[in-house]
Every structure is written in structure tokens, then in C-alpha cells.
Write a protein that holds these residues in place. Structure first.
Motif: not given
Length: 202
Positions: A28-37, A42-49, A51-58
Motif C-alpha cells: 500500500d502506497r500514497v502516490l502524489i504528483i508534482l502539483l501536490w508536492l 510537508v504532507s506525509e502519510a501516516l501508517t496505522f496498524p 487490526c483484523i485486516s492484513d493491510h495497513c490503512s494510510l
């Protein structure tokens, strides 16, 4: 497109198997374009546990104190102020050693503090200033009408009236330029009388 900065666990997926069969990956990734940057550097993606899934939420995090650059703005009513020509002339006349296009950019950038110097003490919160000027004018008029003779009061009323008219003109010019309402240019300072007449005849 590129990955945004990530805070928390680098890996976002696992097969939840034990022993040597355990495997994990950054699926799982968060993809951004140059305009967003450019808009949110200074934006960033936070990773959460997971829980019952096998993927982390971002979740994308944008700091609330992030200062964004405002575009250069020019309001027409500034030109009616007595100190406008002197302030702009002093700033624009300072020499710049550069080619024509960079010179123009530098001079426009120098006008930003000049604009604030003119706008903040005289026109900031223009609607509140108009309401206060109207209140002062009406109070002075009532005092003069209730007094038998008051020469100083008459002169003060003239000052209040001039101040109110100047601010009212600036307010109408501000809203006209911001909203580009065509019928406002044909009105009589957007008075209640004109609005009623437009409603009755329209």
C-alpha cells in the motif's frame, strides 16, 4: 508520480503466517504528483496498524499551520487613497540590476509589503469599518440636529460624512471586483432604495 513521505511502519502488508513462511511487503502506497508536492510540501502519510485486516490503512496528514503563498492581489479602490501614488512610486522607483522580466517580478514582489502598509490600517475588515463609519455619522447628525448651535459639530459631521463615503466606495469596489457583479456597477452604492426599485420593476 512519486511516493509521499511515510511515518510509521514501512511495511503495510503481511501474510500473517508463522515461522519461515512469514512474509511482509510494502504493497500500500500514497502516490502524489508534482502539483501536490508544490501545494503541500510537508504532507506525509501516516501508517496505522492493520487490526483484523492484513493491510495497513494510510491517512494523509497536512499540518494545519501550513503557510500557503497568496497570489499578488490589487484592488482598484487603493488608487483613490491619497498616499497610494507616493507609496507605489517610492517602491517602484528603486533600481534593480536584472533583465526586464526578473526586474518586473522583483518589483511586484516588493509591492507586497507596500500593499499591506496601505491596506491594513485603512481598509482591512472593510465592511466593519463601513458600519462603524455609518454609526459615527448618524450619531454626529443626531447630536447636531438636537443642538441649537454647534459649529464644531457641523465640521465634525462633514469629516464623518467624507470618511463614510470613502469607505462605502471602497467596500462596493471591493465586492464588485471580487464577485464581478455587473448590475452593481449601475447601482447607487447598493442602497436599499435601489434594491426595492429593482425588485418592483424587475
Amino acid at each position: 508520480m512519486d511516493d509521499t513521505a511515510i511515518k510509521g511502519s514501512f511495511f503495510t502488508w503481511s501474510n500473517k503466517r508463522g515461522g519461515q513462511g512469514y512474509n511482509k511487503s510494502r504493497i500500500d502506497r500514497v502516490l502524489i504528483i508534482l502539483l501536490w508536492l508544490t501545494e503541500f510540501p510537508v504532507s506525509e502519510a501516516l501508517t496505522f496498524p492493520p487490526c483484523i485486516s492484513d493491510h495497513c490503512s494510510l491517512v494523509i496528514s497536512i499540518p494545519p499551520h501550513l503557510a500557503r503563498h497568496r497570489p499578488f492581489q490589487f484592488f482598484n479602490f487603493w488608487m483613490a487613497h491619497l498616499s497610494f501614488k507616493d507609496l507605489v512610486g517610492d517602491s517602484w522607483g528603486l533600481p534593480v540590476r536584472a533583465s526586464p522580466m526578473p526586474t518586473l517580478c522583483i518589483k511586484l514582489r516588493r509591492l507586497k509589503p507596500v500593499r499591506r502598509t496601505l491596506n491594513k490600517p485603512h481598509f482591512q475588515n472593510i465592511s466593519a469599518r463601513v458600519a462603524l463609519a455609518r454609526e459615527e455619522l448618524e450619531k454626529g447628525q443626531l447630536q447636531n440636529l438636537s443642538s441649537s448651535s454647534n459649529r464644531d459639530g457641523i465640521e465634525q459631521e462633514k469629516i464623518f460624512l467624507s470618511n463614510f463615503c470613502d469607505l462605502a466606495y471602497a467596500e462596493v469596489s471591493f465586492f464588485k471586483q471580487k464577485a464581478r457583479i455587473k448590475w452593481l456597477a449601475l447601482g447607487d452604492k447598493n442602497s436599499k432604495f435601489l434594491i426595492r426599485r429593482c425588485l418592483l420593476t424587475g
